[in-house]
Design a protein around this motif. Structure first.
Motif, PDB file in Angstrom:
ATOM      1  N   VAL A   1       0.736  -0.876   0.026  1.00  0.00           N
ATOM      2  CA  VAL A   1       0.092  -0.018   0.112  1.00  0.00           C
ATOM      3  C   VAL A   1       0.658   1.636  -0.182  1.00  0.00           C
ATOM      4  O   VAL A   1       0.565   2.300  -1.054  1.00  0.00           O
ATOM      5  N   ARG A   2       2.080   0.894   0.890  1.00  0.00           N
ATOM      6  CA  ARG A   2       2.811   2.370   0.842  1.00  0.00           C
ATOM      7  C   ARG A   2       4.102   2.411  -0.184  1.00  0.00           C
ATOM      8  O   ARG A   2       5.062   3.409  -0.689  1.00  0.00           O
ATOM      9  N   ALA A   3       3.858   1.391  -1.342  1.00  0.00           N
ATOM     10  CA  ALA A   3       4.812   1.296  -2.316  1.00  0.00           C
ATOM     11  C   ALA A   3       6.490   1.122  -1.424  1.00  0.00           C
ATOM     12  O   ALA A   3       7.448   1.593  -2.429  1.00  0.00           O
ATOM     13  N   PHE A   4       6.222   0.270  -0.647  1.00  0.00           N
ATOM     14  CA  PHE A   4       7.362  -0.283   0.471  1.00  0.00           C
ATOM     15  C   PHE A   4       8.329   1.146   0.788  1.00  0.00           C
ATOM     16  O   PHE A   4       9.300   1.186   1.755  1.00  0.00           O
ATOM     17  N   SER A   5       7.337   2.665   0.539  1.00  0.00           N
ATOM     18  CA  SER A   5       8.331   4.153   1.447  1.00  0.00           C
ATOM     19  C   SER A   5       8.155   3.177   2.715  1.00  0.00           C
ATOM     20  O   SER A   5       6.720   3.016   3.217  1.00  0.00           O
ATOM     21  N   GLY A   6       8.942   3.660   3.897  1.00  0.00           N
ATOM     22  CA  GLY A   6       9.601   3.628   5.026  1.00  0.00           C
ATOM     23  C   GLY A   6       9.482   2.443   5.383  1.00  0.00           C
ATOM     24  O   GLY A   6       9.979   2.245   6.753  1.00  0.00           O
ATOM     25  N   TYR A   7       9.971   1.413   4.453  1.00  0.00           N
ATOM     26  CA  TYR A   7      10.123  -0.086   4.688  1.00  0.00           C
ATOM     27  C   TYR A   7      11.571  -0.446   4.177  1.00  0.00           C
ATOM     28  O   TYR A   7      12.922  -1.125   4.585  1.00  0.00           O
ATOM     29  N   LEU A   8      11.897  -0.316   3.163  1.00  0.00           N
ATOM     30  CA  LEU A   8      13.253  -0.089   2.457  1.00  0.00           C
ATOM     31  C   LEU A   8      14.326   1.257   2.772  1.00  0.00           C
ATOM     32  O   LEU A   8      13.289   2.152   3.048  1.00  0.00           O
ATOM     33  N   ALA A   9      15.282   0.972   2.633  1.00  0.00           N
ATOM     34  CA  ALA A   9      16.347   1.921   2.860  1.00  0.00           C
ATOM     35  C   ALA A   9      15.665   2.850   2.124  1.00  0.00           C
ATOM     36  O   ALA A   9      15.393   2.709   1.043  1.00  0.00           O
ATOM     37  N   THR A  10      16.597   4.715   1.977  1.00  0.00           N
ATOM     38  CA  THR A  10      16.044   5.502   0.212  1.00  0.00           C
ATOM     39  C   THR A  10      17.020   4.988  -0.863  1.00  0.00           C
ATOM     40  O   THR A  10      15.927   5.307  -1.295  1.00  0.00           O
ATOM     41  N   ASP A  11      18.186   4.333  -0.405  1.00  0.00           N
ATOM     42  CA  ASP A  11      18.495   4.530  -1.959  1.00  0.00           C
ATOM     43  C   ASP A  11      18.465   3.014  -2.846  1.00  0.00           C
ATOM     44  O   ASP A  11      17.656   3.459  -3.572  1.00  0.00           O
ATOM     45  N   GLN A  12      17.491   1.807  -1.538  1.00  0.00           N
ATOM     46  CA  GLN A  12      16.962   0.646  -2.749  1.00  0.00           C
ATOM     47  C   GLN A  12      15.195   0.795  -3.181  1.00  0.00           C
ATOM     48  O   GLN A  12      15.125   0.385  -3.738  1.00  0.00           O
ATOM     49  N   LEU A  13      14.714   2.107  -2.110  1.00  0.00           N
ATOM     50  CA  LEU A  13      13.559   2.487  -2.258  1.00  0.00           C
ATOM     51  C   LEU A  13      13.454   2.903  -3.567  1.00  0.00           C
ATOM     52  O   LEU A  13      12.597   2.523  -5.089  1.00  0.00           O
ATOM     53  N   LEU A  14      14.070   4.259  -4.052  1.00  0.00           N
ATOM     54  CA  LEU A  14      14.769   4.586  -5.669  1.00  0.00           C
ATOM     55  C   LEU A  14      14.923   4.178  -6.817  1.00  0.00           C
ATOM     56  O   LEU A  14      14.102   4.308  -7.742  1.00  0.00           O
ATOM     57  N   LEU A  15      15.917   2.736  -6.267  1.00  0.00           N
ATOM     58  CA  LEU A  15      15.969   1.869  -7.297  1.00  0.00           C
ATOM     59  C   LEU A  15      14.681   0.916  -7.919  1.00  0.00           C
ATOM     60  O   LEU A  15      14.501   0.769  -8.966  1.00  0.00           O
ATOM     61  N   LEU A  16      13.863   0.555  -7.197  1.00  0.00           N
ATOM     62  CA  LEU A  16      12.614   0.270  -6.691  1.00  0.00           C
ATOM     63  C   LEU A  16      11.298   0.896  -7.710  1.00  0.00           C
ATOM     64  O   LEU A  16      11.422   0.525  -8.693  1.00  0.00           O
ATOM     65  N   TRP A  17      11.554   2.388  -7.563  1.00  0.00           N
ATOM     66  CA  TRP A  17      10.240   3.102  -7.981  1.00  0.00           C
ATOM     67  C   TRP A  17      11.410   3.334  -9.485  1.00  0.00           C
ATOM     68  O   TRP A  17      10.149   3.550 -10.698  1.00  0.00           O
ATOM     69  N   ASP A  18      12.288   3.261  -9.750  1.00  0.00           N
ATOM     70  CA  ASP A  18      13.067   3.698 -10.891  1.00  0.00           C
ATOM     71  C   ASP A  18      12.080   2.139 -11.555  1.00  0.00           C
ATOM     72  O   ASP A  18      11.545   2.937 -13.175  1.00  0.00           O
ATOM     73  N   ARG A  19      12.047   0.900 -11.431  1.00  0.00           N
ATOM     74  CA  ARG A  19      11.484   0.012 -12.551  1.00  0.00           C
ATOM     75  C   ARG A  19      10.125   0.476 -12.317  1.00  0.00           C
ATOM     76  O   ARG A  19       9.277  -0.277 -13.386  1.00  0.00           O
ATOM     77  N   ILE A  20       9.035   0.656 -11.275  1.00  0.00           N
ATOM     78  CA  ILE A  20       7.695   1.541 -11.645  1.00  0.00           C
ATOM     79  C   ILE A  20       7.772   1.959 -12.609  1.00  0.00           C
ATOM     80  O   ILE A  20       6.730   1.887 -13.618  1.00  0.00           O
ATOM     81  N   LEU A  21       8.665   3.389 -12.516  1.00  0.00           N
ATOM     82  CA  LEU A  21       8.541   4.500 -13.468  1.00  0.00           C
ATOM     83  C   LEU A  21       8.934   3.529 -14.882  1.00  0.00           C
ATOM     84  O   LEU A  21       8.193   3.997 -16.376  1.00  0.00           O
ATOM     85  N   GLY A  22      10.134   2.532 -15.342  1.00  0.00           N
ATOM     86  CA  GLY A  22      10.354   1.996 -16.238  1.00  0.00           C
ATOM     87  C   GLY A  22       9.475   1.243 -17.108  1.00  0.00           C
ATOM     88  O   GLY A  22       9.087   0.676 -17.966  1.00  0.00           O
ATOM     89  N   TYR A  23       8.603   0.591 -15.963  1.00  0.00           N
ATOM     90  CA  TYR A  23       7.753  -0.574 -17.064  1.00  0.00           C
ATOM     91  C   TYR A  23       6.250   0.274 -16.497  1.00  0.00           C
ATOM     92  O   TYR A  23       5.492  -0.654 -17.170  1.00  0.00           O
ATOM     93  N   ASN A  24       6.184   1.218 -16.486  1.00  0.00           N
ATOM     94  CA  ASN A  24       4.689   2.161 -16.038  1.00  0.00           C
ATOM     95  C   ASN A  24       3.801   1.289 -15.528  1.00  0.00           C
ATOM     96  O   ASN A  24       2.742   0.722 -15.824  1.00  0.00           O
ATOM     97  N   SER A  25       4.408   0.360 -13.923  1.00  0.00           N
ATOM     98  CA  SER A  25       3.406  -0.357 -13.876  1.00  0.00           C
ATOM     99  C   SER A  25       3.892  -1.078 -12.089  1.00  0.00           C
ATOM    100  O   SER A  25       5.260  -0.949 -12.307  1.00  0.00           O
ATOM    101  N   LEU A  26       2.656  -1.697 -11.209  1.00  0.00           N
ATOM    102  CA  LEU A  26       2.977  -1.390 -10.423  1.00  0.00           C
ATOM    103  C   LEU A  26       3.078  -2.660  -9.412  1.00  0.00           C
ATOM    104  O   LEU A  26       3.203  -3.262  -7.913  1.00  0.00           O
ATOM    105  N   GLU A  27       3.256  -3.772  -9.985  1.00  0.00           N
ATOM    106  CA  GLU A  27       3.472  -5.006 -10.340  1.00  0.00           C
ATOM    107  C   GLU A  27       4.695  -5.686  -9.398  1.00  0.00           C
ATOM    108  O   GLU A  27       4.170  -6.997  -8.335  1.00  0.00           O
ATOM    109  N   ILE A  28       5.511  -5.203 -10.057  1.00  0.00           N
ATOM    110  CA  ILE A  28       7.192  -5.444  -9.513  1.00  0.00           C
ATOM    111  C   ILE A  28       6.737  -5.455  -7.762  1.00  0.00           C
ATOM    112  O   ILE A  28       7.570  -5.546  -6.944  1.00  0.00           O
ATOM    113  N   LEU A  29       5.720  -4.076  -7.340  1.00  0.00           N
ATOM    114  CA  LEU A  29       5.495  -4.246  -5.625  1.00  0.00           C
ATOM    115  C   LEU A  29       5.489  -5.256  -5.122  1.00  0.00           C
ATOM    116  O   LEU A  29       5.991  -6.279  -4.381  1.00  0.00           O
ATOM    117  N   ALA A  30       4.598  -6.336  -5.708  1.00  0.00           N
ATOM    118  CA  ALA A  30       4.443  -7.637  -5.534  1.00  0.00           C
ATOM    119  C   ALA A  30       5.402  -8.965  -5.681  1.00  0.00           C
ATOM    120  O   ALA A  30       5.443  -9.747  -4.790  1.00  0.00           O
TER     121      ALA A  30
END
Length: 524
Positions: free
Chosen positions: A447-476
């Protein structure tokens, strides 16, 4: 073939219609008129010459980026005769569930209003306006008494609603499938399995360089990736190329520009002016949701080791966001509908109905964590605001509305459960037997897209992929990968509390190795 052509022409017509109302359209029109004075523009080849002028001067690329941006949020194709509510959500039972959930939220908000004898909105006295304006950049120092306010809802309340979702057309008799018995989500939606996910996330493969893995061992890969990134940003200014590029991760120094390019955000003077107008609106009027925003920031970001320093930014962005009526346009493709309120004494009269809050979004517990990571990238409030708003209307709204969309939270929960049940059946069965359903632990992460759970550098790498694939499926996928990584420890636990303790701290995890191992090193 004919159907495809008519679908395409319909999409083109809708995008043209949308762009005609944009600032870009008036800029293009001005440029076209100005180009008529140029000697190379000939009357006999006017159309082709103006096209060539747009190409050389860079306006064609800006138009391409705008079209690409519209396509990124365009609803999934549907029948031309489908009513507008089908664009919002094609399944009737999902629409009904979302509608009743909205009524619950509004009831909670109204009861808080009544209990505390506070109006939904009021004009601030002049003295209060001056005081707020003076402390606009240091609102974090303010300590209002928020003890009586409570979040309208928390993720766990929302999860209970999703668990009770049922398709009335689906036979829930004695012959239930084994999978239906095991998971908490009981709706039949199509989700991807690992072979399909491999195909979807092919650029995350083991033999392809990734920022988040290879930059720590291969300096040449990182240098080359940075060089290509600079070309994409500085030379090409191409949204589609940037989106493809970022699938392998973004170099830290280029991330802010890359994300802005993908989201088609360029800070024009009128954007800064618009932000200032929203700020004026905040200063002039006090809304009940302001207290909910204050409370949420105090409960979440202010207590976070990474984000507490951005408290002032969070107030500025979220208070302005609540006043932004341009956010209402995303409800055309969002299964949710903006809540309505009525002018005092005119209850039930539609001509006196107004959307409340003005942007149609009631914040919940943890909402401010959607903004917090962006503060690391953008330090200019109006730019930060634009990026967050675009991230919200593209992605984040799907994490707290009930829909059948592949990136919607229902599909993400089902994808997570299906991946665990299929590829880690012993673990899933063990956790279920001890009353520690995996989704009860992972839901808050997604629900939070892992914000507040991962270290920030790792979270930004994850959000890179959300933008890159235009999809939230990578969260699951990541949520399932975390369970796989901690599987040995989880097999030892005997209660939900013990399972939660094993998964309490994700701040040491490295996102990309987990995703790669789960997707590409799992035997399927």
């Amino acid at each position: 073939m004919l159907q495809e052509e008519s679908d395409l022409s319909l999409i083109i017509a809708q995008i043209v219609q949308k762009l005609k109302g944009s600032n870009l359209y008036s800029q293009l029109e001005r440029q076209a008129w100005a180009s008529l004075q140029r000697p190379e523009i000939k009357l006999e080849s006017l159309k082709e010459d103006i096209k060539e002028f747009f190409k050389i001067s860079g306006w064609e690329k800006k138009l391409q980026n705008a079209v690409y941006s519209e396509l990124s949020v365009f609803p999934l194709p549907s029948h031309p005769a489908a009513p507008p509510e089908h664009l919002k959500e094609p399944l009737v039972y999902m629409r009904k569930a979302q509608g009743s959930w909205e009524k619950r939220i509004l009831k909670s908000l109204n009861s808080m209003c009544t209990e505390l004898s506070i109006p939904l909105a009021r004009k601030r006295p002049v003295e209060e306006q001056k005081e707020l304006l003076n402390k606009w950049n240091e609102m974090g120092t303010d300590e209002p008494d928020l003890s009586l306010f409570r979040p309208v809802y928390a993720p766990k309340d929302f999860l209970e609603v999703l668990i009770n979702l049922r398709n009335p057309n689906y036979e829930n008799g004695d012959s239930l499938s084994f999978r239906t018995h095991l998971g908490l989500i009981q709706v039949p939606l199509k989700v991807k399995d690992i072979p399909e996910l491999k195909e979807c996330f092919v650029e995350l493969g083991l033999n392809i360089g990734q920022l988040g893995i290879d930059d720590s061992t291969q300096v040449t890969f990182e240098n080359e990736h940075v060089r290509i990134g600079q070309k994409v940003i500085l030379a090409e200014q191409d949204s589609a190329a940037a989106q493809q590029y970022i699938r392998q991760g973004s170099p830290t120094a280029l991330r802010a520009e890359l994300w802005a390019l993908i989201l088609n955000i360029s800070s024009q003077p009128e954007d800064v002016l618009y932000y200032e107008q929203l700020k004026t609106n905040v200063i002039q009027h006090d809304l009940l949701v302001d207290s909910l925003i204050y409370k949420d920031v105090k409960l979440t970001a202010s207590n976070d080791d990474y984000y507490f320093v951005f408290e002032d930014y969070l107030y500025q962005v979220l208070l302005c966001f609540s006043r932004d009526t341009s956010v209402l346009s995303h409800f055309a493709y969002n299964s949710a509908s903006p809540p309505k309120s009525y002018i005092r004494g005119k209850l039930g009269l539609e001509e006196y109905a107004v959307f409340y809050p003005p942007n149609g979004v009631i914040p919940f517990h943890g909402f401010s964590m959607y903004v917090a990571p962006l503060c690391f990238l953008y330090h200019e409030p109006s730019k930060l605001y634009q990026i967050f708003r675009e991230m919200y209307v593209r992605f984040f709204f799907r994490l707290h509305s009930i829909s059948s969309h592949p990136s919607g939270i229902v599909s993400l929960c089902l994808l997570f459960e299906t991946l665990l049940q299929t590829y880690l059946p012993q673990l899933f069965y063990h956790l279920r037997e001890i009353g520690a359903q995996p989704l009860r632990i992972s839901f808050k992460w997604m629900v939070r897209a892992f914000s507040g759970y991962l270290a920030t550098d790792q979270l930004l790498l994850l959000w890179d992929r959300i933008l890159g694939y235009n999809s939230l499926e990578i969260l699951a996928v990541l949520a399932a990968a975390v369970f796989a990584f901690r599987a040995v420890n989880l097999m030892e636990v005997t209660s939900l509390a013990a399972a939660e303790a094993v998964l309490a701290d994700l701040s040491t995890l490295k996102v990309m190795p987990l995703l790669q191992i789960f997707l590409f090193a799992t035997v399927t």
